[in-house]
Write a protein that holds these residues in place. Structure first.
Motif, PDB file in Angstrom:
ATOM      1  N   MET A 176       0.951  -1.007   0.444  1.00 22.10           N
ATOM      2  CA  MET A 176      -0.032  -0.262   0.571  1.00 22.10           C
ATOM      3  C   MET A 176       0.543   1.090   0.101  1.00 22.10           C
ATOM      4  O   MET A 176       1.088   1.780   1.439  1.00 22.10           O
ATOM      5  N   LEU A 177       1.159   1.697  -0.920  1.00 20.62           N
ATOM      6  CA  LEU A 177       1.681   2.962  -1.499  1.00 20.62           C
ATOM      7  C   LEU A 177       3.285   3.422  -0.692  1.00 20.62           C
ATOM      8  O   LEU A 177       3.884   3.382  -0.302  1.00 20.62           O
ATOM      9  N   GLY A 178       4.151   1.820   0.093  1.00 19.71           N
ATOM     10  CA  GLY A 178       5.535   1.712   0.210  1.00 19.71           C
ATOM     11  C   GLY A 178       4.864   2.097   2.022  1.00 19.71           C
ATOM     12  O   GLY A 178       6.733   2.988   2.017  1.00 19.71           O
ATOM     13  N   LEU A 179       3.816   2.181   2.846  1.00 18.13           N
ATOM     14  CA  LEU A 179       3.871   2.778   3.905  1.00 18.13           C
ATOM     15  C   LEU A 179       4.394   2.616   4.680  1.00 18.13           C
ATOM     16  O   LEU A 179       3.946   0.535   4.284  1.00 18.13           O
ATOM     17  N   THR A 180       5.034   2.140   6.122  1.00 15.18           N
ATOM     18  CA  THR A 180       5.070   1.385   6.763  1.00 15.18           C
ATOM     19  C   THR A 180       4.166   0.260   7.366  1.00 15.18           C
ATOM     20  O   THR A 180       2.842   1.982   7.506  1.00 15.18           O
ATOM     21  N   ARG A 181       3.402  -0.805   8.470  1.00 15.27           N
ATOM     22  CA  ARG A 181       2.554  -0.418   9.149  1.00 15.27           C
ATOM     23  C   ARG A 181       2.168   0.405  10.375  1.00 15.27           C
ATOM     24  O   ARG A 181       1.127   1.161  10.805  1.00 15.27           O
ATOM     25  N   GLN A 182       3.690   0.942  10.707  1.00 15.84           N
ATOM     26  CA  GLN A 182       3.535   2.206  11.543  1.00 15.84           C
ATOM     27  C   GLN A 182       2.984   3.459  11.003  1.00 15.84           C
ATOM     28  O   GLN A 182       1.273   4.215  11.875  1.00 15.84           O
ATOM     29  N   GLU A 183       2.736   3.795  10.147  1.00 16.36           N
ATOM     30  CA  GLU A 183       3.096   4.760   8.754  1.00 16.36           C
ATOM     31  C   GLU A 183       1.114   4.485   8.332  1.00 16.36           C
ATOM     32  O   GLU A 183       0.241   5.506   9.427  1.00 16.36           O
ATOM     33  N   ARG A 184       0.714   3.719   8.307  1.00 12.93           N
ATOM     34  CA  ARG A 184      -0.972   3.238   7.713  1.00 12.93           C
ATOM     35  C   ARG A 184      -1.797   3.914   8.921  1.00 12.93           C
ATOM     36  O   ARG A 184      -2.501   3.945   9.060  1.00 12.93           O
ATOM     37  N   TRP A 185      -0.871   3.198  10.165  1.00 14.92           N
ATOM     38  CA  TRP A 185      -2.348   3.309  11.549  1.00 14.92           C
ATOM     39  C   TRP A 185      -1.650   5.063  12.162  1.00 14.92           C
ATOM     40  O   TRP A 185      -3.586   5.290  12.429  1.00 14.92           O
ATOM     41  N   VAL A 186      -0.952   5.469  12.027  1.00 14.14           N
ATOM     42  CA  VAL A 186      -1.891   6.917  11.729  1.00 14.14           C
ATOM     43  C   VAL A 186      -2.223   7.750  10.730  1.00 14.14           C
ATOM     44  O   VAL A 186      -3.137   8.406  11.529  1.00 14.14           O
ATOM     45  N   LEU A 187      -2.219   7.454   9.699  1.00 12.59           N
ATOM     46  CA  LEU A 187      -2.794   8.088   8.633  1.00 12.59           C
ATOM     47  C   LEU A 187      -4.438   6.670   8.860  1.00 12.59           C
ATOM     48  O   LEU A 187      -5.209   7.669   8.805  1.00 12.59           O
ATOM     49  N   ALA A 188      -4.716   5.748   9.397  1.00 10.40           N
ATOM     50  CA  ALA A 188      -5.719   5.605   9.759  1.00 10.40           C
ATOM     51  C   ALA A 188      -6.236   6.798  11.451  1.00 10.40           C
ATOM     52  O   ALA A 188      -7.796   7.139  11.634  1.00 10.40           O
ATOM     53  N   PHE A 189      -5.695   6.503  12.252  1.00 10.87           N
ATOM     54  CA  PHE A 189      -6.244   7.475  13.606  1.00 10.87           C
ATOM     55  C   PHE A 189      -6.157   8.645  12.675  1.00 10.87           C
ATOM     56  O   PHE A 189      -7.346   9.421  13.486  1.00 10.87           O
ATOM     57  N   LEU A 190      -5.833   9.338  11.900  1.00 12.28           N
ATOM     58  CA  LEU A 190      -6.169  10.518  11.782  1.00 12.28           C
ATOM     59  C   LEU A 190      -7.099  10.191  10.334  1.00 12.28           C
ATOM     60  O   LEU A 190      -7.920  11.962  10.926  1.00 12.28           O
ATOM     61  N   SER A 191      -7.591   9.846   9.932  1.00 11.13           N
ATOM     62  CA  SER A 191      -8.566   9.610   8.972  1.00 11.13           C
ATOM     63  C   SER A 191     -10.094   8.981   9.903  1.00 11.13           C
ATOM     64  O   SER A 191     -11.234  10.478  10.067  1.00 11.13           O
ATOM     65  N   LEU A 192      -9.643   8.314  11.081  1.00 11.79           N
ATOM     66  CA  LEU A 192     -11.038   8.508  12.093  1.00 11.79           C
ATOM     67  C   LEU A 192     -10.560   9.665  12.606  1.00 11.79           C
ATOM     68  O   LEU A 192     -11.954   9.878  12.664  1.00 11.79           O
ATOM     69  N   ALA A 193     -10.147  10.646  13.235  1.00 14.16           N
ATOM     70  CA  ALA A 193      -9.919  11.824  13.925  1.00 14.16           C
ATOM     71  C   ALA A 193     -10.917  12.671  13.200  1.00 14.16           C
ATOM     72  O   ALA A 193     -11.700  13.691  13.792  1.00 14.16           O
ATOM     73  N   LEU A 194     -10.433  13.080  11.530  1.00  7.02           N
ATOM     74  CA  LEU A 194     -11.195  13.677  10.590  1.00  7.02           C
ATOM     75  C   LEU A 194     -12.440  13.598  10.918  1.00  7.02           C
ATOM     76  O   LEU A 194     -13.368  14.352  10.570  1.00  7.02           O
ATOM     77  N   VAL A 195     -13.160  11.877  10.672  1.00  5.34           N
ATOM     78  CA  VAL A 195     -14.204  11.812  10.232  1.00  5.34           C
ATOM     79  C   VAL A 195     -14.765  11.607  11.931  1.00  5.34           C
ATOM     80  O   VAL A 195     -16.179  12.836  11.796  1.00  5.34           O
ATOM     81  N   ILE A 196     -14.165  11.699  12.840  1.00  5.96           N
ATOM     82  CA  ILE A 196     -14.877  12.204  14.201  1.00  5.96           C
ATOM     83  C   ILE A 196     -15.616  13.528  14.105  1.00  5.96           C
ATOM     84  O   ILE A 196     -16.488  14.536  14.645  1.00  5.96           O
ATOM     85  N   GLY A 197     -14.571  14.448  14.188  1.00  4.33           N
ATOM     86  CA  GLY A 197     -14.777  15.957  14.175  1.00  4.33           C
ATOM     87  C   GLY A 197     -15.509  16.344  13.090  1.00  4.33           C
ATOM     88  O   GLY A 197     -15.922  17.332  13.925  1.00  4.33           O
ATOM     89  N   SER A 198     -15.093  15.548  12.544  1.00  3.23           N
ATOM     90  CA  SER A 198     -16.657  16.421  11.393  1.00  3.23           C
ATOM     91  C   SER A 198     -18.365  15.837  11.712  1.00  3.23           C
ATOM     92  O   SER A 198     -19.604  17.000  11.732  1.00  3.23           O
ATOM     93  N   LEU A 199     -18.504  14.570  12.393  1.00  6.96           N
ATOM     94  CA  LEU A 199     -19.291  14.316  13.325  1.00  6.96           C
ATOM     95  C   LEU A 199     -20.318  15.073  13.727  1.00  6.96           C
ATOM     96  O   LEU A 199     -20.993  15.666  14.395  1.00  6.96           O
ATOM     97  N   LEU A 200     -19.194  15.888  14.711  1.00  5.46           N
ATOM     98  CA  LEU A 200     -19.243  16.499  16.162  1.00  5.46           C
ATOM     99  C   LEU A 200     -18.913  18.107  15.710  1.00  5.46           C
ATOM    100  O   LEU A 200     -20.643  19.037  16.082  1.00  5.46           O
ATOM    101  N   ASN A 201     -18.591  18.651  14.532  1.00  7.07           N
ATOM    102  CA  ASN A 201     -19.244  20.467  13.906  1.00  7.07           C
ATOM    103  C   ASN A 201     -20.364  19.486  13.479  1.00  7.07           C
ATOM    104  O   ASN A 201     -21.213  20.812  13.713  1.00  7.07           O
TER     105      ASN A 201
END
Length: 142
Positions: free
Chosen positions: A1-26
């Motif tokens: 997956m785009l040459g991302l390490t496992r740790q980078e994928r977790w960070v990307l998933a966390f940031l995506s989840l935070a963005l979705v939750i923030g949008s819902l709260l807004n």
């Protein structure tokens, strides 16, 4: 997956989840604000508040009949107000203002706004007319 390490994928998933939750709260916050804005009681209160603020700045207030009266303070403490300040309230003339001051001195201060009903000349209608403009703080010690 785009040459991302496992740790980078977790960070990307966390940031995506935070963005979705923030949008819902807004979205929820906007709904709450719209709901409050459609409350007729709150709208009436804000309208009257801004009328009084504007009138106090202009040094003129108009009563229900449209006659000019003295400006009404935004909130007057019944335990600290002078007779002159009390006269600025709707339906309160010099004699009634003096009776309020005398009743306050006899009682040692008011505990509730409703205590004004014990002052001769103040009935339910007068109390309701002045209620938005008065509060009861701590009694003064003379």
């Amino acid at each position: 997956m785009l040459g991302l390490t496992r740790q980078e994928r977790w960070v990307l998933a966390f940031l995506s989840l935070a963005l979705v939750i923030g949008s819902l709260l807004n979205v929820q916050r906007r709904r709450d604000v719209e709901k409050q804005a459609s409350d007729p009681e709150a709208e009436a209160f804000l309208k009257r508040f801004f009328e009084l603020s504007t009138a106090a700045q202009a040094e003129t207030v108009r009563d229900e009949a449209g006659k000019k009266t003295s400006p009404v303070p935004l909130l007057l403490d019944l335990n600290r107000a002078s007779a002159k300040e009390l006269e600025k309230l709707p339906r309160i003339g010099p004699a009634l203002a003096q009776r309020i001051v005398e009743a306050r001195q006899r009682r040692g201060g008011f505990k509730r706004v409703e205590d004004l009903l014990e002052v001769k000349g103040i009935g339910k209608k007068t109390l309701e007319a002045i209620r938005p403009y008065v509060c009861v703080g701590t009694a003064e010690k003379n």
